[in-house]
Design a protein around this motif. Structure first.
Motif, mmCIF file in Angstrom:
data_model
loop_
_atom_site.group_PDB
_atom_site.id
_atom_site.type_symbol
_atom_site.label_atom_id
_atom_site.label_comp_id
_atom_site.label_asym_id
_atom_site.label_seq_id
_atom_site.Cartn_x
_atom_site.Cartn_y
_atom_site.Cartn_z
ATOM 1 N N VAL A 94 -10.528 15.367 -5.963
ATOM 2 C CA VAL A 94 -11.222 14.320 -5.208
ATOM 3 C C VAL A 94 -10.252 13.624 -4.254
ATOM 4 O O VAL A 94 -10.587 13.369 -3.084
ATOM 5 C CB VAL A 94 -11.883 13.309 -6.161
ATOM 6 N N ILE A 95 -9.060 13.307 -4.730
ATOM 7 C CA ILE A 95 -8.055 12.691 -3.860
ATOM 8 C C ILE A 95 -7.682 13.642 -2.726
ATOM 9 O O ILE A 95 -7.533 13.238 -1.567
ATOM 10 C CB ILE A 95 -6.797 12.300 -4.666
ATOM 11 N N GLY A 96 -7.564 14.929 -3.039
ATOM 12 C CA GLY A 96 -7.271 15.922 -2.005
ATOM 13 C C GLY A 96 -8.378 15.991 -0.966
ATOM 14 O O GLY A 96 -8.115 16.151 0.236
ATOM 15 N N LEU A 156 -10.700 5.252 -6.802
ATOM 16 C CA LEU A 156 -10.467 5.732 -5.441
ATOM 17 C C LEU A 156 -10.006 4.599 -4.522
ATOM 18 O O LEU A 156 -9.140 4.797 -3.663
ATOM 19 C CB LEU A 156 -11.741 6.375 -4.889
ATOM 20 N N LEU A 157 -10.583 3.408 -4.712
ATOM 21 C CA LEU A 157 -10.137 2.253 -3.930
ATOM 22 C C LEU A 157 -8.667 1.946 -4.206
ATOM 23 O O LEU A 157 -7.900 1.644 -3.292
ATOM 24 C CB LEU A 157 -10.980 1.022 -4.265
ATOM 25 N N ALA A 158 -8.282 2.024 -5.482
ATOM 26 C CA ALA A 158 -6.889 1.759 -5.839
ATOM 27 C C ALA A 158 -5.955 2.753 -5.163
ATOM 28 O O ALA A 158 -4.886 2.387 -4.671
ATOM 29 C CB ALA A 158 -6.727 1.810 -7.358
ATOM 30 N N GLY A 163 -1.954 3.574 -1.049
ATOM 31 C CA GLY A 163 -1.530 4.405 0.068
ATOM 32 C C GLY A 163 -1.356 3.594 1.337
ATOM 33 O O GLY A 163 -0.372 3.759 2.071
ATOM 34 N N VAL A 164 -2.290 2.695 1.592
ATOM 35 C CA VAL A 164 -2.234 1.828 2.772
ATOM 36 C C VAL A 164 -0.988 0.953 2.734
ATOM 37 O O VAL A 164 -0.303 0.759 3.742
ATOM 38 C CB VAL A 164 -3.502 0.950 2.846
ATOM 39 N N ASN A 165 -0.684 0.419 1.566
ATOM 40 C CA ASN A 165 0.457 -0.471 1.421
ATOM 41 C C ASN A 165 1.781 0.211 1.780
ATOM 42 O O ASN A 165 2.722 -0.440 2.221
ATOM 43 C CB ASN A 165 0.510 -0.991 -0.016
ATOM 44 N N LEU A 166 1.819 1.526 1.626
ATOM 45 C CA LEU A 166 3.050 2.267 1.918
ATOM 46 C C LEU A 166 3.241 2.550 3.408
ATOM 47 O O LEU A 166 4.344 2.867 3.836
ATOM 48 C CB LEU A 166 3.055 3.598 1.144
ATOM 49 N N LEU A 191 -2.879 9.820 0.218
ATOM 50 C CA LEU A 191 -3.252 9.230 -1.055
ATOM 51 C C LEU A 191 -2.715 10.067 -2.209
ATOM 52 O O LEU A 191 -2.682 11.293 -2.125
ATOM 53 C CB LEU A 191 -4.777 9.134 -1.184
ATOM 54 N N THR A 192 -2.272 9.398 -3.254
ATOM 55 C CA THR A 192 -1.865 10.081 -4.475
ATOM 56 C C THR A 192 -2.699 9.532 -5.625
ATOM 57 O O THR A 192 -3.063 8.341 -5.620
ATOM 58 C CB THR A 192 -0.366 9.872 -4.775
ATOM 59 N N PRO A 193 -3.022 10.344 -6.621
ATOM 60 C CA PRO A 193 -3.847 9.880 -7.735
ATOM 61 C C PRO A 193 -3.132 8.799 -8.552
ATOM 62 O O PRO A 193 -2.003 9.027 -9.006
ATOM 63 C CB PRO A 193 -4.053 11.143 -8.581
#
Length: 322
Positions: A94-96, A156-158, A163-166, A191-193
Motif C-alpha cells: 500500500v505504501i508502495g 497512512l496519514l502517519a 515523510g513530509v517532515n523529512l 513514504l516508508t511504512p
C-alpha cells in the motif's frame, strides 16, 4: 521527527522515575499532551497499558499508529486496488502504491510551493508539493469510499506526515520557510511504512482537550508535558495539521498577502500558551486528575511560576522533586 519540545532525551529519566513507584505489570500510563508520541511509545515498549492524547490531528494520527495499533494493518479492502508488489507485506504494498501516485497540482502545490500562486512560499519543492497532493488525495478517496478502516487511514496519514517532515524546507517549525533550499528539501518525497509496536495491552489514542479528558480517564501514572511558552503549536506546525486534516469538502482560504500562508483553527489555541490563563488552567487540570501518580515535565523558564506549580501539586498530594 523535527518537533519542538520532544522529550526523547528525557526518556531514561522518566522511566527511572516510574520504576520508583509502586506499579503493577501492565499499569496504565496516560500521556495527555503526547505530541509526536515519543514518551508514549517508550512506555508502550516497556509493557505499560498506554493512553495517548493530543488535540492536534497530526499528533492524533501518530498516536493512532504508534500507540493504538498493535499489529500491522491488513488493508483487506484495498487488496484489489493496489498493485501487487511481489514479496512484500500488504502494508508495504500500500505504501508502495502511494509512492507511485502520479503527481497533481493541488492545494499544497498552489499554496506552499514556488511554482504555485505564491512564489515566495518555499515550504516544498514543486515536485514534492505535487506528490503530497497526489498522496493525500488518494488517502482521502480511500477513506471516503470505505476502502480503509480508521486505523488503516491513520497509519497512512502517519506515513505521509513523517515523510513530509523529512522534505520540508524549514529550520524546525513551520512558522516560516527557508529562503534558500535545504538539501533535505530537494530530496524526493518517499513514504516508508511506520513501525508498529506490538503489544498485548488495549492501548488507546484520543483527540480531546486535556482538561476535559483528564477527568474521564483513571490512570496509574499521569504524564504531563504541557506547553510552557507563548508559541502556539497549532501555528508552528500548521502545515502538518493541514495535511492531516485535509482540505477536502470544505473551504480553506489562505491569505494571499501572507508571506508564510499560516492557517489554523483559532479554537486550537492553547490556554497553556497564554501567560494570564496558564496558571489557572494548570490548576484545573491537576484538580481534575484521576491518577495515583503524576509526573510533570516543565521548563524552569516556563510561563507558569514554579511556586504556583509546587503549590498546586502539593494540594493534590505528596510532592517529590527530581
Amino acid at each position: 521527527m523535527r518537533y519542538y519540545g520532544c522529550k526523547t532525551k528525557l526518556l531514561d529519566f522518566i522511566e527511572k522515575s516510574t520504576k520508583e513507584l509502586d506499579l503493577y505489570e501492565g499499569a496504565k500510563f496516560f500521556d495527555v499532551f503526547t505530541g509526536t508520541t515519543a514518551v508514549a511509545k517508550h512506555f508502550k515498549r516497556l509493557g505499560y497499558t498506554v493512553i495517548a492524547n493530543d488535540n492536534l490531528e497530526f499528533c492524533h494520527a501518530l498516536a493512532k499508529t504508534y500507540i493504538e495499533l498493535n499489529e500491522y494493518p491488513k488493508f483487506n479492502k484495498l487488496k484489489k486496488v493496489v498493485v501487487d508488489y511481489a514479496g512484500q507485506n500488504t502494508h508495504d504494498k500500500v505504501i508502495g502504491h502511494l509512492n507511485a501516485a502520479k503527481p497533481i497540482e493541488g492545494f499544497i502545490f498552489k499554496n506552499y510551493c514556488p511554482g504555485g500562486t505564491k512564489k515566495l512560499r518555499t515550504y516544498f519543492s514543486d515536485e514534492n508539493g505535487k506528490k503530497i497532493d497526489a498522496i493525500r488525495t488518494r488517502i482521502h478517496e480511500w477513506k471516503k469510499s470505505n476502502l480503509v478502516t480508521e486505523l488503516e487511514y491513520y497509519y497512512l496519514l502517519a506515513a505521509l506526515i513523517e515523510g513530509v517532515n523529512l522534505v520540508s524546507n524549514v529550520a524546525g517549525t513551520y512558522a516560516a520557510c527557508l529562503k534558500t533550499w535545504d538539501k533535505r528539501a530537494l530530496k524526493p518525497l518517499i513514504l516508508t511504512p511506520p513501525e508498529v509496536i506490538s503489544s498485548k495491552r488495549m492501548n488507546k489514542a484520543f483527540r480531546m482537550d486535556a482538561n476535559e479528558i483528564v477527568e474521564k480517564v483513571s490512570t496509574d501514572v499521569l504524564y504531563l508535558d504541557p506547553p510552557y511558552n507563548v508559541r502556539q503549536f497549532a501555528a508552528n506546525y500548521f502545515l502538518l495539521e493541514l495535511i492531516a486534516e485535509g482540505w477536502f469538502d470544505k473551504e480553506i482560504k489562505i491569505d494571499p498577502k501572507s508571506k508564510t500562508g499560516i492557517y489554523f483553527d483559532e479554537s486550537k489555541k492553547s490556554l497553556y500558551c497564554q501567560k494570564a490563563a496558564a496558571p489557572e488552567i494548570f490548576a484545573d487540570l491537576i484538580r481534575k486528575a484521576k491518577a495515583r501518580h503524576i509526573l510533570l515535565s516543565y521548563n524552569n523558564e516556563g510561563i507558569i511560576p514554579e511556586k504556583h506549580i509546587r503549590k498546586i501539586l502539593s494540594e493534590k498530594g505528596e510532592l517529590l522533586r527530581r
